[in-house]
Design a protein around this motif. Sequence first.
Motif, PDB file in Angstrom:
ATOM      1  N   ILE A 155       1.079 -29.920 -24.811  1.00 42.64           N
ATOM      2  CA  ILE A 155       0.521 -30.299 -23.512  1.00 42.64           C
ATOM      3  C   ILE A 155      -0.754 -31.100 -23.774  1.00 42.64           C
ATOM      4  CG2 ILE A 155      -0.426 -29.434 -21.320  1.00 42.64           C
ATOM      5  CD1 ILE A 155       2.512 -28.643 -21.778  1.00 42.64           C
ATOM      6  N   SER A 156      -0.863 -32.286 -23.218  1.00 42.73           N
ATOM      7  CA  SER A 156      -2.097 -33.074 -23.316  1.00 42.73           C
ATOM      8  C   SER A 156      -3.022 -32.643 -22.184  1.00 42.73           C
ATOM      9  CB  SER A 156      -1.800 -34.571 -23.203  1.00 42.73           C
ATOM     10  OG  SER A 156      -1.018 -34.988 -24.298  1.00 42.73           O
ATOM     11  N   MET A 157      -4.249 -32.223 -22.549  1.00 41.05           N
ATOM     12  CA  MET A 157      -5.168 -31.679 -21.559  1.00 41.05           C
ATOM     13  C   MET A 157      -6.543 -32.320 -21.725  1.00 41.05           C
ATOM     14  SD  MET A 157      -5.815 -29.596 -19.080  1.00 41.05           S
ATOM     15  CE  MET A 157      -4.220 -28.791 -19.015  1.00 41.05           C
ATOM     16  N   ARG A 158      -7.074 -32.847 -20.652  1.00 44.46           N
ATOM     17  CA  ARG A 158      -8.436 -33.381 -20.671  1.00 44.46           C
ATOM     18  C   ARG A 158      -9.411 -32.241 -20.426  1.00 44.46           C
ATOM     19  NH1 ARG A 158      -8.106 -39.097 -17.385  1.00 44.46           N
ATOM     20  NH2 ARG A 158      -6.566 -40.027 -18.775  1.00 44.46           N
ATOM     21  N   ALA A 159     -10.434 -32.155 -21.276  1.00 46.66           N
ATOM     22  CA  ALA A 159     -11.422 -31.069 -21.147  1.00 46.66           C
ATOM     23  C   ALA A 159     -12.677 -31.461 -21.897  1.00 46.66           C
ATOM     24  CB  ALA A 159     -10.849 -29.777 -21.706  1.00 46.66           C
ATOM     25  N   ALA A 160     -13.770 -30.742 -21.653  1.00 41.56           N
ATOM     26  CA  ALA A 160     -15.052 -30.998 -22.312  1.00 41.56           C
ATOM     27  C   ALA A 160     -15.059 -30.491 -23.748  1.00 41.56           C
ATOM     28  CB  ALA A 160     -16.183 -30.348 -21.521  1.00 41.56           C
ATOM     29  N   SER A 161     -14.191 -29.509 -24.061  1.00 44.29           N
ATOM     30  CA  SER A 161     -14.159 -28.965 -25.422  1.00 44.29           C
ATOM     31  C   SER A 161     -12.750 -28.499 -25.764  1.00 44.29           C
ATOM     32  CB  SER A 161     -15.123 -27.782 -25.551  1.00 44.29           C
ATOM     33  OG  SER A 161     -14.643 -26.682 -24.782  1.00 44.29           O
ATOM     34  N   LYS A 162     -12.560 -28.261 -27.041  1.00 40.55           N
ATOM     35  CA  LYS A 162     -11.290 -27.745 -27.539  1.00 40.55           C
ATOM     36  C   LYS A 162     -10.985 -26.393 -26.891  1.00 40.55           C
ATOM     37  CE  LYS A 162      -9.290 -26.350 -31.971  1.00 40.55           C
ATOM     38  NZ  LYS A 162      -9.496 -26.281 -33.405  1.00 40.55           N
ATOM     39  N   GLU A 163     -12.013 -25.540 -26.801  1.00 38.28           N
ATOM     40  CA  GLU A 163     -11.841 -24.206 -26.220  1.00 38.28           C
ATOM     41  C   GLU A 163     -11.438 -24.286 -24.742  1.00 38.28           C
ATOM     42  OE1 GLU A 163     -14.098 -24.036 -29.836  1.00 38.28           O
ATOM     43  OE2 GLU A 163     -14.568 -25.146 -28.006  1.00 38.28           O
ATOM     44  N   GLU A 164     -12.076 -25.215 -24.007  1.00 41.02           N
ATOM     45  CA  GLU A 164     -11.756 -25.366 -22.595  1.00 41.02           C
ATOM     46  C   GLU A 164     -10.320 -25.858 -22.421  1.00 41.02           C
ATOM     47  OE1 GLU A 164     -13.019 -27.985 -18.656  1.00 41.02           O
ATOM     48  OE2 GLU A 164     -14.300 -28.072 -20.443  1.00 41.02           O
ATOM     49  N   ALA A 165      -9.923 -26.822 -23.252  1.00 43.94           N
ATOM     50  CA  ALA A 165      -8.557 -27.341 -23.178  1.00 43.94           C
ATOM     51  C   ALA A 165      -7.543 -26.219 -23.423  1.00 43.94           C
ATOM     52  CB  ALA A 165      -8.357 -28.462 -24.192  1.00 43.94           C
ATOM     53  N   GLU A 166      -7.811 -25.420 -24.467  1.00 42.72           N
ATOM     54  CA  GLU A 166      -6.893 -24.321 -24.765  1.00 42.72           C
ATOM     55  C   GLU A 166      -6.859 -23.304 -23.632  1.00 42.72           C
ATOM     56  OE1 GLU A 166      -6.405 -20.761 -27.984  1.00 42.72           O
ATOM     57  OE2 GLU A 166      -6.964 -22.731 -28.764  1.00 42.72           O
ATOM     58  N   GLU A 167      -7.993 -22.978 -23.061  1.00 46.53           N
ATOM     59  CA  GLU A 167      -8.043 -22.009 -21.968  1.00 46.53           C
ATOM     60  C   GLU A 167      -7.287 -22.520 -20.741  1.00 46.53           C
ATOM     61  OE1 GLU A 167      -8.487 -18.603 -19.946  1.00 46.53           O
ATOM     62  OE2 GLU A 167      -8.822 -18.924 -22.083  1.00 46.53           O
ATOM     63  N   LYS A 168      -7.422 -23.813 -20.421  1.00 45.44           N
ATOM     64  CA  LYS A 168      -6.700 -24.373 -19.281  1.00 45.44           C
ATOM     65  C   LYS A 168      -5.190 -24.296 -19.496  1.00 45.44           C
ATOM     66  CE  LYS A 168     -10.027 -27.735 -17.435  1.00 45.44           C
ATOM     67  NZ  LYS A 168     -10.241 -29.176 -17.178  1.00 45.44           N
ATOM     68  N   VAL A 169      -4.750 -24.628 -20.706  1.00 45.40           N
ATOM     69  CA  VAL A 169      -3.316 -24.573 -20.999  1.00 45.40           C
ATOM     70  C   VAL A 169      -2.837 -23.118 -20.998  1.00 45.40           C
ATOM     71  CG1 VAL A 169      -1.536 -25.052 -22.724  1.00 45.40           C
ATOM     72  CG2 VAL A 169      -3.283 -26.769 -22.224  1.00 45.40           C
ATOM     73  N   ARG A 170      -3.638 -22.216 -21.541  1.00 40.83           N
ATOM     74  CA  ARG A 170      -3.287 -20.789 -21.554  1.00 40.83           C
ATOM     75  C   ARG A 170      -3.105 -20.285 -20.105  1.00 40.83           C
ATOM     76  NH1 ARG A 170      -3.967 -17.528 -25.688  1.00 40.83           N
ATOM     77  NH2 ARG A 170      -5.544 -18.874 -26.621  1.00 40.83           N
ATOM     78  N   GLN A 171      -4.047 -20.620 -19.230  1.00 42.55           N
ATOM     79  CA  GLN A 171      -3.939 -20.197 -17.833  1.00 42.55           C
ATOM     80  C   GLN A 171      -2.702 -20.814 -17.179  1.00 42.55           C
ATOM     81  OE1 GLN A 171      -7.637 -21.163 -15.889  1.00 42.55           O
ATOM     82  NE2 GLN A 171      -8.773 -19.548 -16.951  1.00 42.55           N
ATOM     83  N   GLY A 172      -2.471 -22.091 -17.451  1.00 42.81           N
ATOM     84  CA  GLY A 172      -1.283 -22.754 -16.908  1.00 42.81           C
ATOM     85  C   GLY A 172       0.007 -22.105 -17.397  1.00 42.81           C
ATOM     86  N   TYR A 173       0.016 -21.710 -18.665  1.00 38.27           N
ATOM     87  CA  TYR A 173       1.194 -21.046 -19.231  1.00 38.27           C
ATOM     88  C   TYR A 173       1.439 -19.708 -18.525  1.00 38.27           C
ATOM     89  CZ  TYR A 173       4.157 -18.485 -22.473  1.00 38.27           C
ATOM     90  OH  TYR A 173       5.154 -17.736 -23.019  1.00 38.27           O
ATOM     91  N   TYR A 174       0.392 -18.896 -18.396  1.00 36.00           N
ATOM     92  CA  TYR A 174       0.553 -17.590 -17.762  1.00 36.00           C
ATOM     93  C   TYR A 174       0.790 -17.688 -16.256  1.00 36.00           C
ATOM     94  CZ  TYR A 174      -0.472 -15.334 -22.157  1.00 36.00           C
ATOM     95  OH  TYR A 174      -0.402 -14.915 -23.461  1.00 36.00           O
TER      96      TYR A 174
END
Length: 110
Positions: A16-35
């Motif tokens: 998933i390509s995700m725009r975010a301010a940091s690597k951690e934020e990108a991962e958290e957004k994708v994690r939330q989207g997944y769940y």
Amino acid sequence: MKEYDVTITETLEKTISMRAASKEEAEEKVRQGYYNSEYVLDADNFTEVDFKTGEGREITLEGSKLDVLLVKPGKFPVPYQVSPELEDMQAAVGGEIEEVYLDEDDVGII
């Protein structure tokens, strides 16, 4: 004969390509989207399969009972429990027995 536990592991992968301010934020957004089921992985995302087989253990039938259908000529099949010992199976049918296995899954007719 032995019994083995075989574990099948399938790996699914999706990027998933995700725009975010940091690597951690990108991962958290994708994690939330997944769940939240925004990103669902299916057979199209399959990448590999692995099989792992544990050590075998001896199968002992001593003291156990087999669940069978007892079929007598001209009668309906009746659920029955019998010991796996030859003598007990012969007593259940009142004579000689013969085994015929239908496939590799130990399904047979006695």
